[in-house]
Design an enzyme around this catalytic site. Sequence first.
Site, PDB file in Angstrom:
ATOM      1  N   VAL A  62       0.839  -1.206   0.000  1.00  0.00           N
ATOM      2  CA  VAL A  62       0.000   0.000   0.000  1.00  0.00           C
ATOM      3  C   VAL A  62       0.873   1.254   0.000  1.00  0.00           C
ATOM      4  CG1 VAL A  62      -1.775   1.299   1.226  1.00  0.00           C
ATOM      5  CG2 VAL A  62      -1.901  -1.192   1.154  1.00  0.00           C
ATOM      6  N   CYS A  63       1.929   1.236   0.785  1.00  0.00           N
ATOM      7  CA  CYS A  63       2.815   2.400   0.872  1.00  0.00           C
ATOM      8  C   CYS A  63       3.476   2.706  -0.472  1.00  0.00           C
ATOM      9  CB  CYS A  63       3.880   2.165   1.932  1.00  0.00           C
ATOM     10  SG  CYS A  63       3.209   1.885   3.584  1.00  0.00           S
TER      11      CYS A  63
END
Length: 216
Positions: free
Chosen positions: A45-46
Amino acid sequence: MPGITLGDTVPNLEVETTHDKFKLHDYFANSWTVLFSHPGDFTPVCTTELGAMAKYAHEFDKRGVKLLGLSCDDVQSHKDWIKDIEAFNHGSKVNYPIIADPNKEIIPQLNMIDPIENGPSRALHIVGPDSKIKLSFLYPSTTGRNMDEVLRALDSLLMASKHNNKIATPVNWKPDQPVVISPAVSDEEAKKMFPQGFKTADLPSKKGYLRHTEVS
């Protein structure tokens, strides 16, 4: 969640980043800043989020707003990870600095701790030129941020600041849409402040508190 919050001054920490070392207040000076943390380097996600920040960088630039990332990894890890971010996001360059906090000394002071997982959170502070927090978002590790909402909220803050916080932005507001006049402003004051006029909603209470006007 304990720690600094809306209206508080961000501590003037000296930080090491992918660009160089600096004190936070020096970085914040004379501009607004989006300060955002992420749970860890080389995480899915990052990677999408920091890539989106890079892709939207021109939008922040044209508003005169700086970006500043933060994670509990060292500088070399950040630099290695940036290669993945740029490759996944088709060459959008990560030109903003990312703070290194391998000893987890900075995130507690910036109130960027996930209270559930007790680690770095997916947090975001919008910081004003006075080094004070104007808005904060906190997301769980499972949920990525929405860059359009970050920009919308930023535009709202910039608009309110431009008009000395005498206006506010209503639900789902976007730039070029009407704003509302603060209840602290009387009708007589509003006539002087907003010569273009304003419309008062005709509500059952007849209190005249919901007033829309156009500003730029």
